[in-house]
Design a protein around this motif. Structure first.
Motif, short mmCIF file in Angstrom:
data_model
loop_
_atom_site.label_atom_id
_atom_site.label_comp_id
_atom_site.label_asym_id
_atom_site.label_seq_id
_atom_site.Cartn_x
_atom_site.Cartn_y
_atom_site.Cartn_z
N MET A 47 7.93 63.01 54.08
CA MET A 47 8.65 61.75 54.11
C MET A 47 10.10 61.96 54.53
N VAL A 48 10.61 60.97 55.27
CA VAL A 48 12.01 60.99 55.70
C VAL A 48 12.64 59.65 55.29
N ASP A 90 8.38 55.97 49.45
CA ASP A 90 7.78 55.28 50.59
C ASP A 90 8.78 55.17 51.74
N GLY A 91 9.08 56.29 52.37
CA GLY A 91 9.96 56.27 53.53
C GLY A 91 9.16 56.27 54.82
N THR A 92 9.65 56.96 55.84
CA THR A 92 8.91 57.14 57.08
C THR A 92 8.07 58.39 56.97
N ALA A 93 6.79 58.27 57.25
CA ALA A 93 5.91 59.44 57.23
C ALA A 93 6.05 60.19 58.54
N MET A 94 6.60 61.38 58.47
CA MET A 94 6.73 62.24 59.64
C MET A 94 5.45 63.06 59.77
N TYR A 102 13.43 57.12 60.22
CA TYR A 102 14.79 57.47 59.84
C TYR A 102 15.23 58.77 60.50
N ALA A 103 16.54 58.85 60.75
CA ALA A 103 17.22 60.10 61.15
C ALA A 103 16.94 60.53 62.59
#
Length: 719
Positions: free
Chosen positions: A651-652, A670-674, A257-258
C-alpha cells in the motif's frame, strides 16, 4: 539587397548620432532593474511565520492525525532557525513563489464545492486526503492555500496554479509527530485531485442548487467576475479544459499516491499545440479499431475541424475538437469513451510510466537531471528544464501563427525560414524560475533526526560504510552536504544493464507526434544536427518549443521591464549556475550515435544518496517500499518460497514512517495498492545487494547477508 544595405546604414547612423542618449537610457534601465531586484530580495524575507505555515490535522487520512509539523534541526554549520540550510522565510517563499501556472481561475478554485457535497474542494480534509500539505494564512498566503498552491496573475486575471513546492515538499509522520522535508518527494495524488476537480465542475454545471451557490460565491469575491454570464461562460470553458487534460492523459496504469508521469504529460501538452489542422485531419481519418475499421470519415473529420486554425490549434480549440468527436448531433462521429481512447492514442501518447517525484536538494549542483538524464544542467539548461516543467503544469500558452519575420524565438526554435512562424506568448515567469533555481542551490539534504527516530548505531554504520564502498559508491557518489563547491555527478546506467522498469526511458525516446510548423527544421543533437520529420520524436518538439518560450519575454510587463528582465534572466542563469560547462555523461550506458542520436536516454541516473532515508518509496517508479526491501532480490520463478524478497504488492499513501526498514507504512490501510506486475510498475532490477546485478566493471560481489543488510542500512541513515 541595396534596400537592406541602406536600412542598416541608417540604423548605424542613428545609433552613432544618439549614442550618448542611448547610453544614458541603458544605464537608467539597468539601474531601475537592479533596484527592482533588490526590492524583490527584501520582499522575499517578509514572511517569517515560526511554523512556516504548517498546521496540525485531526482525523487525517488513513487514521493519521498529527500535531503541528516541525522542521529538522540542522547541524552546527548553519544558523539556529535554519532547517536544511533554509530559514522560516526561505521555506515560505519557496512554497508561494509563482511560476506562471494556471490550473483554474482563482475565484473558481476558492468557490468550488466537491462533488456530492457542499464542502469546498480546497478544504484541509480534501487536501490531506490527496496528500498535499495544508497551511494556515501567512503573509505570502492570505487565503491559506496548501503548500505549492498559489495565486498567479496573467493578463490581468488571477489563477490558481502550482509551484515546484506542490510536488517537491515531503512530510513524514511518526507517532503523531509530523516532520516537513523541504525539497523532498511529495506523497501527492495529482491524478486523483484533478479527477475530483473535473467531477466537481461537471456537477456544478448540472446541479441547479450547487451552481447557484457557486455563482454567488464567485461574484461575492468581487474580483475577476462581474456578472453571472461571465461566470457561466468560464465555467463551461474550464470544465472543458480540465476534461480535455484528463482525457488526453488517461492511463491504464494507476499512478496513485507519490507518483506521476510528468514526462508523458509534458509531451502531451506540447502535442496540443504543435500539430496543425492538416496533421489532426490526417490522424483522425487514419484512426482505426482493432478490427481495422476506420472510425471517422473524411466528411466527419472536416465537420469536426470546421473553423479550427490552420497552424496553431491550442487548448480551447482542442477541447472543442474533443466535444465534437463525442457529439451525437448530425454529421459528427458520436464516439464512445473506448473509441475516444483510440483517437487519443492517434493524437497523443498514453502517459503510462509514472515515476516518483525526485528530491530537489543538490539538483542545482547536478550535471544532468531527470530520471533518464535528459536535461544537461549547465549554462541556461535549468531555465529550459524548468520551462518544460511549467508547460506540463498548466502554464498558459497563448501561441499564435504570425507572418514570416525576424524574431529571436523563431530563430532559436528553427523557424527562421518558415512562411508562418509560431509566436510563443505565454504565462511562464522566467525570472521566478531563475530565482527558484538559485534558491534551491542553498538547500541541503535532511539529517536523520536521532531524537525522533532513534540513535544511529555507529559500529554498524562503520561496517556499512565499507559495504557501501563495494556495492554502491561506483554509481552513488558520496558528497559533503556542507561543501559549497560540491557537484553531484549523475552516473547513468543503461536500462538493459540495470534491468529496472524500462517504461519511462523507453517512452522518452519512442513517443512520437506530428511536428506541425516545425517540420523540416534543424535541431542540434549531441552527434550533429537532426532534421525534424513530419512524424517526429516528441523530445525534439519539446526542445523546439522550450527554446521558443525561453526566447519570448514576459507579455505582462512594460517594454523596458520586459526586455530588462529577459536579458537578466538569460545572462544571470549562465553566470549564477555552478555548472557552467557541459560535461560528458558519466556511467555505463549506450552512447548517442548518428544512427540513434538519443540512445543515451535509454538509461537511468544514479545520484548521491544524502538524505535518501526521507524519500520513500524507492526505485525511479516507486515500486519498492523501503530501503531494506531494496536490498532484497525480486522473486522469480523457481526461487525458494521461504526466502526474503521484495514485496510484489504493498500500500502507498500513508506518511507513517518505519525507522527500522526506512520507508513508509505499507499495509493495514486502504491506500493505493501498488501491484508490481505490469510494465510501468515493475520492481525488478538494481539487485546489487542481492548479488544479481553486476557492478559497472562487470564484477558480481556476493549477496549481502542479513546482518550486512542491516549494516548497510545503518550507514545510509548517516548520509
Amino acid at each position: 539587397m541595396q534596400h537592406h544595405v541602406t536600412f542598416v546604414r541608417r540604423i548605424l547612423s542613428f545609433l552613432f548620432v544618439h549614442k550618448r542618449s542611448l547610453f544614458y537610457l541603458l544605464v537608467t534601465i539597468i539601474t531601475i532593474h537592479l533596484l527592482l531586484l533588490l526590492g524583490g530580495k527584501i520582499y522575499q524575507h517578509l514572511d517569517r511565520d515560526p511554523d512556516r505555515g504548517a498546521i496540525a490535522i485531526a482525523d487525517g487520512a488513513f487514521g493519521e492525525s498529527y500535531s503541528t509539523p516541525i522542521y529538522l534541526e540542522d547541524d552546527e554549520s548553519t544558523a539556529v532557525d535554519e532547517s536544511q540550510g533554509w530559514s522560516h522565510s526561505d521555506s515560505l517563499w519557496f512554497y508561494n513563489i509563482t511560476q506562471g501556472s494556471a490550473l483554474l481561475p482563482y475565484d473558481f478554485y476558492l468557490s468550488l464545492e466537491s462533488a456530492d457535497s457542499e464542502e469546498k474542494l480546497r478544504s484541509n480534509r480534501f487536501i490531506d486526503y490527496y496528500r498535499y500539505l495544508p497551511q494556515k494564512k501567512t503573509f505570502f498566503n492570505p487565503d491559506a492555500l496548501a503548500v505549492g498552491f498559489v495565486k498567479d496573475t496573467y493578463q490581468g486575471k488571477d489563477y490558481m496554479g502550482f509551484t515546484c513546492a506542490a510536488c517537491h515538499t515531503a512530510q513524514i509522520n511518526y507517532q503523531g509527530q509530523a516532520v516537513r522535508i523541504d525539497g523532498g518527494p511529495a506523497m501527492a495524488d495529482m491524478v486523483g485531485y484533478l479527477t475530483a476537480i473535473e467531477k466537481a465542475l461537471h456537477q456544478t454545471r448540472s446541479d441547479p442548487q450547487k451552481k447557484a451557490r457557486f455563482m454567488s460565491a464567485v461574484l461575492a469575491l468581487s474580483n475577476d467576475y462581474k456578472n453571472q454570464e461571465a461566470v457561466e461562460a468560464d465555467l463551461q470553458k474550464w470544465t472543458n479544459t480540465i476534461q480535455l487534460y484528463n482525457t488526453v492523459n488517461h492511463s491504464h496504469i494507476d499512478y496513485g499516491y507519490a507518483r506521476l508521469d510528468a514526462f508523458g504529460r509534458i509531451y502531451n501538452r506540447v502535442l496540443q499545440y504543435v500539430p496543425n489542422r492538416q496533421d489532426v485531419y490526417e490522424l483522425l481519418t487514419q484512426a482505426t479499431t482493432p478490427a481495422g475499421r476506420y472510425l471517422i470519415s473524411d466528411e466527419q473529420a472536416n465537420k469536426v475541424l470546421e473553423g479550427i486554425n490552420e497552424t496553431i490549434i491550442g487548448n480551447d480549440q482542442f477541447a472543442l475538437i474533443i466535444q465534437r468527436l463525442m457529439s451525437h448531433e448530425p454529421g459528427y462521429p458520436g464516439l464512445t469513451q473506448r473509441q475516444m481512447l483510440i483517437v487519443r492514442n492517434a493524437l497523443f501518447n498514453e502517459p503510462d510510466a509514472p515515476v516518483s517525484y525526485p528530491f530537489l536538494w543538490d539538483i542545482a549542483r547536478s550535471d544532468y537531471v531527470q530520471w533518464n538524464g535528459l536535461a544537461a544542467n549547465s549554462g541556461i539548461g535549468p531555465l529550459g528544464r524548468n520551462t518544460g516543467e511549467v508547460i506540463g503544469v498548466f502554464g498558459i500558452l497563448d501561441w499564435t501563427a504570425k507572418d514570416h519575420g525576424f524574431s529571436i524565438s523563431a530563430y532559436l526554435s528553427g523557424q527562421r525560414h518558415k512562411h508562418k512562424q509560431v509566436d510563443f506568448k505565454h504565462s511562464i515567469d522566467l525570472v521566478n524560475l531563475k530565482r527558484i533555481e538559485n534558491h534551491l542551490g542553498t538547500l541541503k539534504s535532511p539529517l536523520w533526526p536521532e531524537a525522533l527516530f532513534g540513535n544511529i548505531d555507529v559500529e554498524k554504520a562503520r561496517a556499512g560504510q565499507k559495504l557501501y564502498a563495494r556495492y554502491c559508491e561506483s554509481c552513488h557518489q558520496v558528497i559533503d552536504r556542507n561543501n559549497a563547491d560540491r557537484i553531484a555527478i549523475a552516473k547513468m546506467t543503461s536500462v538493459n544493464r540495470i534491468n529496472t522498469d524500462p517504461a519511462m526511458a523507453d517512452n522518452s525516446v519512442s513517443y512520437r507526434g506530428k511536428s506541425g510548423n516545425f517540420v523540416n527544421t534543424f535541431q542540434a543533437a549531441g552527434v550533429g544536427n537532426v532534421i525534424i520529420a513530419e512524424d517526429a520524436p516528441v523530445v525534439q518538439l519539446l526542445t523546439s518549443v522550450t527554446k521558443g518560450v525561453v526566447a519570448t519575454p514576459d507579455p505582462d510587463k512594460n517594454i523596458f521591464r520586459r526586455w530588462g528582465d529577459w536579458l537578466y534572466t538569460l545572462v544571470g542563469s549562465f553566470f549564477t549556475n555552478p555548472i557552467r560547462t557541459s560535461s560528458v555523461k558519466a556511467g555505463n550506458y549506450d552512447p548517442d550515435t548518428t544512427a540513434n542520436p538519443y540512445a543515451s536516454l535509454l538509461s537511468y541516473k544514479a545520484r548521491p544518496l544524502n538524505g535518501i532515508w526521507a524519500t520513500a518509496p524507492f526505485l525511479h517508479n516507486g515500486s519498492v517500499p523501503s530501503l531494506y526491501d531494496l536490498m532484497l532480490p525480486k522473486k522469480k520463478a523457481g526461487d525458494p518460497e521461504d526466502g526474503e524478497y521484495r514485496p510484489d504488492e504493498f500500500m502507498v499513501g500513508s506518511r507513517e514512517f518505519d525507522p527500522v526498514k526506512v520507508g513508509f507504512r505499507s499495509d493495514g490501510y486502504d491506500g493505493t495498492a501498488m501491484k508490481t506486475i505490469r510494465v510501468g510498475d515493475l520492481n525488478s532490477g538494481h539487485e546489487y545487494a542481492a548479488g544479481h546485478t553486476p557492478q559497472p566493471d562487470g564484477s558480481l560481489p556476493p549477496a549481502l547477508t542479513t546482518e550486512q543488510r542491516w549494516q548497510l542500512l545503518e550507514y545510509l541513515k548517516t548520509l
